[in-house]
Design a protein around this motif. Structure first.
Motif, PDB file in Angstrom:
ATOM      1  N   LEU A 193     -53.748  80.429 -48.562  1.00  0.00           N
ATOM      2  CA  LEU A 193     -53.641  79.759 -49.869  1.00  0.00           C
ATOM      3  C   LEU A 193     -52.644  80.483 -50.769  1.00  0.00           C
ATOM      4  N   ILE A 194     -52.689  81.796 -50.760  1.00  0.00           N
ATOM      5  CA  ILE A 194     -51.762  82.580 -51.573  1.00  0.00           C
ATOM      6  C   ILE A 194     -50.325  82.356 -51.103  1.00  0.00           C
ATOM      7  N   ASP A 195     -50.115  82.371 -49.796  1.00  0.00           N
ATOM      8  CA  ASP A 195     -48.773  82.133 -49.257  1.00  0.00           C
ATOM      9  C   ASP A 195     -48.250  80.750 -49.637  1.00  0.00           C
ATOM     10  N   GLU A 196     -49.126  79.753 -49.600  1.00  0.00           N
ATOM     11  CA  GLU A 196     -48.711  78.375 -49.858  1.00  0.00           C
ATOM     12  C   GLU A 196     -48.578  78.047 -51.339  1.00  0.00           C
ATOM     13  N   GLN A 197     -49.482  78.605 -52.184  1.00  0.00           N
ATOM     14  CA  GLN A 197     -49.526  78.176 -53.577  1.00  0.00           C
ATOM     15  C   GLN A 197     -49.210  79.266 -54.593  1.00  0.00           C
ATOM     16  N   GLY A 198     -49.371  80.515 -54.226  1.00  0.00           N
ATOM     17  CA  GLY A 198     -49.094  81.606 -55.162  1.00  0.00           C
ATOM     18  C   GLY A 198     -49.797  81.416 -56.489  1.00  0.00           C
ATOM     19  N   SER A 199     -49.066  81.608 -57.591  1.00  0.00           N
ATOM     20  CA  SER A 199     -49.667  81.483 -58.923  1.00  0.00           C
ATOM     21  C   SER A 199     -50.101  80.064 -59.245  1.00  0.00           C
ATOM     22  N   GLY A 200     -49.638  79.083 -58.461  1.00  0.00           N
ATOM     23  CA  GLY A 200     -50.080  77.703 -58.663  1.00  0.00           C
ATOM     24  C   GLY A 200     -51.568  77.520 -58.439  1.00  0.00           C
ATOM     25  N   LEU A 201     -52.208  78.490 -57.801  1.00  0.00           N
ATOM     26  CA  LEU A 201     -53.658  78.429 -57.600  1.00  0.00           C
ATOM     27  C   LEU A 201     -54.409  78.349 -58.917  1.00  0.00           C
ATOM     28  N   PHE A 202     -53.809  78.881 -59.965  1.00  0.00           N
ATOM     29  CA  PHE A 202     -54.512  79.004 -61.240  1.00  0.00           C
ATOM     30  C   PHE A 202     -54.130  77.936 -62.251  1.00  0.00           C
ATOM     31  N   GLN A 203     -53.271  77.005 -61.862  1.00  0.00           N
ATOM     32  CA  GLN A 203     -52.907  75.910 -62.763  1.00  0.00           C
ATOM     33  C   GLN A 203     -53.963  74.838 -62.710  1.00  0.00           C
ATOM     34  N   SER A 204     -54.306  74.309 -63.860  1.00  0.00           N
ATOM     35  CA  SER A 204     -55.330  73.258 -63.882  1.00  0.00           C
ATOM     36  C   SER A 204     -54.739  71.942 -63.383  1.00  0.00           C
ATOM     37  N   PRO A 205     -55.541  71.168 -62.649  1.00  0.00           N
ATOM     38  CA  PRO A 205     -55.057  69.871 -62.144  1.00  0.00           C
ATOM     39  C   PRO A 205     -54.792  68.910 -63.297  1.00  0.00           C
ATOM     40  N   HIS A 206     -53.854  68.031 -63.096  1.00  0.00           N
ATOM     41  CA  HIS A 206     -53.482  67.066 -64.158  1.00  0.00           C
ATOM     42  C   HIS A 206     -54.327  65.834 -64.055  1.00  0.00           C
TER      43      HIS A 206
END
Length: 98
Positions: free
Chosen positions: A85-98
């Motif tokens: 998940l970290i490799d694929e999304q990085g900091s995007g893991l912590f963005q709230s869904p729209h």
């Protein structure tokens, strides 16, 4: 039977206590905490990924459908899935869904 179902939905202890930490590691600046949950078929992959960015703590919890026969194997797979998940999304893991 209904009580078993409700416990499985809320966690083994009915949701009163946080899940037990089975393993923890760091990967690319993120802390990964493996907290597999007991399931009627074994142990379900469950964990948390956290980091501190710009002085702010961020974390996300993930649960997968994967179930393994032992808590230790489920913890190992939790760490592996978190790294992916970290490799694929990085900091995007912590963005709230729209």
């Amino acid at each position: 039977m209904i009580i078993r179902f409700l416990r499985s939905m809320m966690g083994r202890n009915g949701g009163g206590n946080p899940p037990a930490v089975v393993a923890e590691t760091t990967y690319q600046g993120y802390t990964i905490t493996a907290t597999p949950s007991e399931d009627p078929g074994g142990w379900r992959v469950r964990g948390q990924i956290s980091t501190t960015a710009d002085g702010s703590a961020q974390s996300t919890t993930f649960v997968r459908a994967d179930v393994y026969g032992s808590q230790e194997v489920a913890a190992e797979m939790t760490l592996a899935k978190a790294r992916r998940l970290i490799d694929e999304q990085g900091s995007g893991l912590f963005q709230s869904p729209h």
